[in-house]
Design an enzyme around this catalytic site. Structure first.
Site, PDB file in Angstrom:
ATOM      1  N   ASP A  45       7.325  -6.315  -3.647  1.00  0.00           N
ATOM      2  CA  ASP A  45       8.788  -6.295  -3.624  1.00  0.00           C
ATOM      3  C   ASP A  45       9.352  -7.401  -4.506  1.00  0.00           C
ATOM      4  O   ASP A  45      10.363  -7.213  -5.189  1.00  0.00           O
ATOM      5  CB  ASP A  45       9.292  -6.479  -2.185  1.00  0.00           C
ATOM      6  CG  ASP A  45       9.067  -5.231  -1.344  1.00  0.00           C
ATOM      7  OD1 ASP A  45       8.672  -4.198  -1.918  1.00  0.00           O
ATOM      8  OD2 ASP A  45       9.284  -5.292  -0.124  1.00  0.00           O
ATOM      9  N   ALA A  47       8.036  -8.727  -7.199  1.00  0.00           N
ATOM     10  CA  ALA A  47       7.911  -8.354  -8.608  1.00  0.00           C
ATOM     11  C   ALA A  47       8.955  -7.316  -8.991  1.00  0.00           C
ATOM     12  O   ALA A  47       9.549  -7.374 -10.069  1.00  0.00           O
ATOM     13  CB  ALA A  47       6.505  -7.823  -8.882  1.00  0.00           C
ATOM     14  N   ASP A  49      11.907  -6.872  -7.524  1.00  0.00           N
ATOM     15  CA  ASP A  49      13.210  -7.548  -7.558  1.00  0.00           C
ATOM     16  C   ASP A  49      13.382  -8.333  -8.852  1.00  0.00           C
ATOM     17  O   ASP A  49      14.482  -8.407  -9.410  1.00  0.00           O
ATOM     18  CB  ASP A  49      13.350  -8.488  -6.352  1.00  0.00           C
ATOM     19  CG  ASP A  49      13.521  -7.730  -5.046  1.00  0.00           C
ATOM     20  OD1 ASP A  49      13.959  -6.562  -5.095  1.00  0.00           O
ATOM     21  OD2 ASP A  49      13.212  -8.302  -3.990  1.00  0.00           O
ATOM     22  N   GLU A 128      22.440  -8.875   9.997  1.00  0.00           N
ATOM     23  CA  GLU A 128      21.404  -8.162  10.747  1.00  0.00           C
ATOM     24  C   GLU A 128      20.083  -8.233   9.993  1.00  0.00           C
ATOM     25  O   GLU A 128      20.072  -8.339   8.763  1.00  0.00           O
ATOM     26  CB  GLU A 128      21.796  -6.694  10.941  1.00  0.00           C
ATOM     27  CG  GLU A 128      21.891  -5.927   9.635  1.00  0.00           C
ATOM     28  CD  GLU A 128      22.547  -4.563   9.791  1.00  0.00           C
ATOM     29  OE1 GLU A 128      21.845  -3.580   9.504  1.00  0.00           O
ATOM     30  OE2 GLU A 128      23.740  -4.492  10.153  1.00  0.00           O
ATOM     31  N   LYS A 130      16.953  -7.189   7.909  1.00  0.00           N
ATOM     32  CA  LYS A 130      16.703  -6.093   6.960  1.00  0.00           C
ATOM     33  C   LYS A 130      15.308  -5.546   7.256  1.00  0.00           C
ATOM     34  O   LYS A 130      14.303  -6.150   6.900  1.00  0.00           O
ATOM     35  CB  LYS A 130      16.801  -6.590   5.520  1.00  0.00           C
ATOM     36  CG  LYS A 130      16.659  -5.485   4.475  1.00  0.00           C
ATOM     37  CD  LYS A 130      16.841  -6.045   3.063  1.00  0.00           C
ATOM     38  CE  LYS A 130      16.763  -4.923   2.027  1.00  0.00           C
ATOM     39  NZ  LYS A 130      15.457  -4.249   2.026  1.00  0.00           N
ATOM     40  N   GLU A 188      16.668   2.988   9.900  1.00  0.00           N
ATOM     41  CA  GLU A 188      15.365   2.713   9.283  1.00  0.00           C
ATOM     42  C   GLU A 188      14.242   3.117  10.231  1.00  0.00           C
ATOM     43  O   GLU A 188      14.252   2.771  11.421  1.00  0.00           O
ATOM     44  CB  GLU A 188      15.251   1.218   8.962  1.00  0.00           C
ATOM     45  CG  GLU A 188      14.245   0.886   7.899  1.00  0.00           C
ATOM     46  CD  GLU A 188      14.830   0.997   6.490  1.00  0.00           C
ATOM     47  OE1 GLU A 188      14.091   0.701   5.535  1.00  0.00           O
ATOM     48  OE2 GLU A 188      16.004   1.382   6.347  1.00  0.00           O
ATOM     49  N   CYS A 475     -22.862   1.284   6.348  1.00  0.00           N
ATOM     50  CA  CYS A 475     -24.299   1.142   6.555  1.00  0.00           C
ATOM     51  C   CYS A 475     -24.836   2.407   7.214  1.00  0.00           C
ATOM     52  O   CYS A 475     -24.226   2.943   8.138  1.00  0.00           O
ATOM     53  CB  CYS A 475     -24.565  -0.072   7.445  1.00  0.00           C
ATOM     54  SG  CYS A 475     -26.243  -0.151   8.092  1.00  0.00           S
ATOM     55  N   CYS A 481     -29.200  -0.999  13.184  1.00  0.00           N
ATOM     56  CA  CYS A 481     -28.476  -2.095  12.530  1.00  0.00           C
ATOM     57  C   CYS A 481     -27.972  -3.090  13.570  1.00  0.00           C
ATOM     58  O   CYS A 481     -27.195  -2.721  14.455  1.00  0.00           O
ATOM     59  CB  CYS A 481     -27.295  -1.548  11.726  1.00  0.00           C
ATOM     60  SG  CYS A 481     -26.351  -2.835  10.877  1.00  0.00           S
TER      61      CYS A 481
END
EC number: 6.5.1.2
Length: 827
Positions: A45, A47, A49, A128, A130, A188, A475, A481
Site C-alpha cells: 500500500d 508503494a 500511495d 473512524e 479505516k 467494508e 516431506c 518423520c
C-alpha cells in the site's frame, strides 16, 4: 515498463512530466486492476500511495495533464466478467490520502475556506478507523436485502448477493420504524486476525497457496463463484456510509452511524466526533496505539465533515470527496539484512522457510525472524509464475522501481537487504528486496528437496485438477518423520481413527520422547515394564520442574496404594491397545493420516477394497497407469475442462485436422478457442497437444479411483505419493503384522434413513457431533455440513443459526435432537 525520471517533480521539464504522467497512469491502472479486480496486488500500500502522490504532484505542477491519464480520475478496477454487473445508483468513490499532521491541518483549513466559515464557528468532523478490507454496497428495499455489490470501478460493481447472504453480520432485514424504503448501505468486508490465521492453516493443510494478508483473503472469499466457499470463511462487516436513500434517517454522519446501529447493522465502536484538529489528531494517535490489539487490520483513520448539508456544498473533486480524507498510518516496516534461511518442518510435513534477520525494530518490536511462506515466495513468483515483487528503490521511501531490469529477479537470497513488514500480532514477513544493495556474491536460494528432519524426499505434489504444483513442498516421510511423528501418532489414536482409550497428548509425548513409540506399530509392541518406567520418569521430571519453580521440595515417594493405582492405569492402557487388534478397514485407512484422506474418503476406499493389501495393490496399479501432463494440462486450461477435453480427443481421433474450425466434434466456444491458441500458439499446435493427450490417457486402474466422485483425482495422486515411498509401505506392513482389519458392516436397511441426507446444527446436548454422525451413517444416511435443496432432514439444537434459515428457504424438514433420537430408536 517505460523508464521514468526519478528527479523531484519541481525539477522536471514539461516533456519529462508528460512521459512520467503517461507511464505512472498506466502503471497505477494496472495496480488497480490487480488489487481490485484480481485481489492479487504485487506492491505494498505504501508503494502504491507513493505512485499516486507523485502522479498528483505532477498534475498539480502541470495542470494540463490532469484527467488525461488512465488513473487520474479512476477508482478501483473494471468489474470482473465472472459476475453479473450492478450499476451503482450513487458512485462509490475513493478518498484522498494524508500522511503528516500538517496535511490534516491543511485539510480542515481548506474545508473552512471553501465554506467561508469564520474562525469563531466550529467545524464538526467524524473520525473512524479505516478498515483494510473490501468495499461493499448493500441495497435494501422495504427493509429487505435485495442486492450486494463490490465497488468495481466506482460506477459498476460485481453482484455478490448470494455470497453476502452467507455473512452472519449482514442482516437479511433491517429493523426499526424509520428504515428508508430504499436504503443503500456502504461498508467494508474484512477478516479478523484469528479467522485469517485459521483460514491459512486450513489452506496449508490442504496444500493450497496461503493468502498474503487478511484483505486478500476477505476479497478472495467474497468474490467466489461458489457461495458455499464464502460461507465457509467467517467474513465480517462494518457499515460506515450511505448511497441512495429514499429518505435520510439523519442529518449528520454521526447520526447516520447511530441509525445504522438501530437498524441492526454492525458499526465500528471506535468512531467519534471531533470539533478541532487537536481532537482529530488525538483520536488518530489513540487508534494507532490500539491498532495491534483491535484484532483486525486497519491502515489509518478516515475524517468526514459531519454535516450532510456541508458535505453537499463541498462536493467532489476528481475521484474523491472534498469533505473526507484518509489519514494513513506509517507502515510498520524496516530495512534489514537476511543472515540465513532456515527450513522448519511443520506437523503436516510442510517445509516452511524462515528468514533469520539482523535484529531490527519494527512497530516497536525487535524482530529477528520473518516468514518466507513457501518455495514460490522465496523465488518471488505466484502459483502461475507471475512476479510478486518488483524490487524497490530507497530514494522515494520504498516506491516501485522504474529503473531496474526485473530479469535480474526479485527472489530472496542470503545477504539481501530486505523490507520487513509487521502487522499486529501477525508473524513478520519479508515483503520486498532492495536489489541495488544485493551483494555481488549472493546466489539464488536452493530450496531443499530432502526433508531436514528425516532425510525423506520432499516434494510439491502435482494437482491433477488444476494442472499445477501445490504451493507447499512436503516431506514424504509420513509415519517415520520425527517432525511429524507426535502429531501423526496423536491422530492415529484419536477418537475418529483407532480410538485407543487413554492415549491422549500427554501419553503420546511421554512415549515418543522416551523412544518407546516412533511409529504406530510400536504401540502394539509395548510391555508393562518399559511403559511404567517411561511414565514414572516423566512424572518425576515434571515434579522436579514444579519444585524448582515454586522453591518447594519435590513430592514424596508414592504410597503403595498410589503405586497400585498407577500400575492399574498402565494395565488399562495396555488393555486398550489390545482391544484395537481388530479394527474396521475404514478407521485403519483414516488413522494412517494420508494427505487428502479424511473419514468420508476412507469409507469410500473401504467400499472399493476388501483389505489393505488389496488397496495398496490398487494404488500401485493406478500409479502405473497415471495420465500424462498433456492430458491433465488440457483440462486445466481456463474455460476448457474435462468435458471439452473429451470432445477434443474424440475430434482428433476421428481424424479432424483443424480442431478450431466450425462444425467439428469439439464444438468449441470463442473463449475456449482463445484459451487453446494462447496455450499452444496455433491450430497446428493445438492439434499436436491434443494428439499427445490422446496417447497419455489414464488406464482403467487409475480411473477406477480418480473417476469415483467420493475419491477423485487429487486424493488418488495423494495415495500414489504416499505408497510410492518405501518407508511408508514398510510402516503400514509393520502395522498389519500387529493389527487385523475387517470390512465395516453394511448400513442397516432402515427405510427412514437409507439414502437420505441429514444435517446437524446447533449444540447437541445428549450426544456428541461425532456420535450423531456415526449413528446417522450406520442407519444408511449421508451426513452433510450444509443445507441445500437435496437435504432431507435438519436436526437442530440450541444456537442453530444460518442453517435454519437455509432449511426454511429450501423447505427442508427441521426436527429437535429429542425427535431425532426417537426416530433412531424406532429404526
Amino acid at each position: 515498463m517505460a523508464a521514468q525520471t526519478t528527479r523531484p517533480v519541481e525539477e522536471i521539464t514539461a516533456e519529462e512530466a508528460r512521459a512520467a504522467h503517461e507511464a505512472l497512469s498506466a502503471e497505477i491502472a494496472e495496480h488497480d486492476r490487480r488489487y481490485h479486480g484480481e485481489d492479487a496486488p504485487i506492491i505494498s500500500d505504501a508503494a502504491y500511495d507513493s505512485l499516486r502522490r507523485r502522479l498528483e504532484a505532477i498534475e498539480e505542477r502541470f495542470p494540463d495533464l490532469a484527467g488525461t491519464g488512465a488513473a487520474s480520475a479512476s477508482v478501483g478496477a473494471k468489474a470482473s466478467d465472472k459476475f453479473a454487473k450492478v450499476r451503482h445508483a450513487v458512485p462509490m468513490l475513493s478518498l484522498g490520502n494524508a500522511f503528516a499532521d500538517e496535511e490534516i491541518e491543511e485539510f480542515v483549513e481548506r474545508v473552512r475556506r471553501f465554506l467561508g466559515l469564520p474562525a469563531s464557528e466550529s467545524l464538526a468532523v467524524t473520525a473512524e478507523p479505516k478498515i483494510d478490507g473490501l468495499s461493499l454496497s448493500l441495497r435494501y428495499e422495504g427493509g429487505r436485502l435485495v442486492t450486494a455489490a463490490t465497488r468495481g470501478d466506482g460506477e459498476v460493481g460485481e453482484d455478490v448477493t448470494a455470497n453476502v447472504r452467507t455473512i452472519r453480520e449482514v442482516p437479511e432485514r433491517l429493523a426499526g420504524p424509520d428504515v428508508p424504503e430504499i436504503c443503500e448501505v456502504r461498508g467494508e468486508v474484512y477478516l479478523s486476525h484469528a479467522d485469517f490465521a485459521a483460514i491459512n492453516a486450513r489452506q496449508e493443510e490442504a496444500g493450497k497457496p496461503l493468502f498474503a494478508n487478511p484483505r486478500n483473503a476477505a476479497a478472495g472469499s467474497l468474490r467466489q463463484l461458489d457461495p458455499s466457499i464464502t460461507a465457509s470463511r467467517p467474513l465480517r462487516f462494518f457499515a460506515y456510509a450511505a448511497g441512495e436513500m429514499s429518505t435520510w434517517p439523519a442529518e449528520t454522519q454521526s447520526g447516520l452511524i447511530a441509525a445504522f446501529r438501530r437498524f441492526g447493522l454492525p458499526v465500528n465502536p471506535r468512531t467519534t466526533r471531533c470539533t478541532s484538529v487537536a481532537e482529530m489528531l488525538a483520536h488518530y494517535r489513540a487508534i494507532e496505539t490500539e491498532r495491534a490489539d483491535l484484532g483486525y487490520d486497519i491502515d489509518g483513520v478516515v475524517y468526514k465533515v459531519d454535516s450532510f448539508a456541508l458535505q453537499r456544498r463541498l462536493g467532489f473533486v476528481a475521484r474523491a470527496p472534498r469533505w473526507a480524507l484518509a489519514h494513513k498510518f506509517p507502515a510498520q516496516r524496516a530495512v534489514t539484512t537476511i543472515e540465513a534461511i532456515e527450513i522448519n518442518v511443520g506437523r503436516t510435513g510442510s517445509l516452511n522457510p524462515l528468514a533469520r534477520l539482523r535484529p531490527v525494530t519494527v512497530g516497536g518490536v525487535v524482530v529477528s525472524n520473518a516468514t518466507l511462506h513457501n518455495e514460490d515466495y522465496v523465488r518471488g513468483i505466484d502459483a502461475d509464475g507471475t512476479p510478486i515483487r518488483s524490487g524497490i528503490n530507497i530514494w522515494d521511501g520504498f516506491a516501485l522501481r522504474t529503473d531496474v531490469d526485473l530479469s535480474r529477479g526479485s527472489d530472496v537470497r542470503v545477504g539481501d537487504t530486505v523490507v520487513v513488514l509487521r502487522a499486529g500480532d501477525v508473524i513478520p514477513k519479508v515483503a520486498d528486496v532492495v536489489l541495488e544493495r544485493r551483494p555481488a556474491d549472493a546466489v539464488p536460494y536452493r530450496f531443499p528437496e530432502i526433508c531436514p528432519a528425516c532425510g525423506s524426499h520432499a516434494v510439491r505434489s502435482y494437482n491433477p485438477r488444476t494442472g499445477k504444483l501445490d504451493s507447499v513442498r512436503r516431506c514424504t516421510g509420513g509415519l517415520i518423520c520425527p517432525a511429524q511423528g507426535q502429531e501423526r501418532l496423536k491422530h492415529f489414536v484419536s477418537r475418529n481413527a483407532l480410538d485407543i482409550e487413554g492415549f491422549g497428548e500427554t501419553s503420546i509425548t511421554t512415549l515418543f520422547e522416551a523412544g518407546l513409540v516412533r511409529q504406530p506399530a510400536d504401540l502394539f509392541r509395548l510391555d508393562f515394564a518399559p511403559l511404567k518406567a517411561a511414565i514414572v520418569a516423566r512424572r518425576q521430571a515434571l515434579s522436579a520442574e514444579r519444585a524448582l519453580a515454586s522453591g518447594k521440595a519435590p513430592e514424596a515417594r508414592k504410597t503403595k496404594a498410589k503405586a497400585s493405582e498407577e500400575d492399574k492405569a498402565i494395565r488399562n492402557l495396555l488393555a486398550a491397545v489390545e482391544a484395537r487388534r481388530v479394527v474396521p478397514l475404514n478407521r485403519f485407512i483414516f488413522a494412517l493420516g494420508i494427505e487428502q484422506v479424511g473419514e468420508a474418503t476412507a469409507k469410500a476406499l473401504a467400499k472399493h477394497f476388501p483389505d489393505m493389501p488389496a488397496l495398496m495393490e490398487g494404488v500401485r496399479a493406478a500409479a502405473a497407469h497415471q495420465p500424462g501432463p498433456d492430458w491433465v494440462g488440457l483440462a486445466a486450461l481456463n474455460r476448457v475442462g474435462p468435458t471439452t477435453r473429451e470432445r477434443l480427443l474424440a475430434a482428433a481421433e476421428a481424424g479432424e485436422t483443424d480442431l478450431l474450425a466450425e462444425g467439428t466434434v469439439a464444438r468449441l466456444s470463442a473463449a475456449q478457442k482463445e484459451a487453446l491458441l494462447e496455450a499452444y500458439g496455433s491450430p497446428e499446435g493445438v492439434r499436436a497437444a491434443v494428439m499427445r493427450a490422446c496417447r497419455q490417457r489414464p488406464g482403467d486402474a487409475y480411473r477406477h479411483l480418480a473417476d469415483d466422485s467420493e475419491i477423485g483425482a487429487v486424493t488418488t495422486a495423494s495415495l500414489i505419493q504416499f505408497f510410492s515411498e518405501a518407508h511408508n509401505v514398510a510402516a503400514v506392513e509393520a502395522l498389519l503384522a500387529q493389527v487385523r482389519t475387517e470390512r465395516a458392516a453394511p448400513p442397516a436397511a432402515a427405510a427412514a434413513f437409507s439414502g437420505r441426507t441429514v444435517v446437524f446444527t446447533g449444540s447437541l446436548e445428549r450426544m456428541t457431533r461425532s456420535e450423531a454422525k456415526a449413528t446417522a451413517e450406520r442407519l444408511g444416511a449421508k451426513v452433510s455440513g450444509s443445507v441445500s435443496a437435496k437435504t432431507d432432514l435438519v436436526v437442530a439444537g440450541p444456537g442453530a443459526g444460518t442453517k435454519l434459515k437455509d432449511a426454511e428457504k429450501h423447505g427442508v424438514r427441521v426436527i429437535s435432537e429429542a425427535e431425532w433420537l426417537a426416530m433412531v430408536e424406532a429404526a
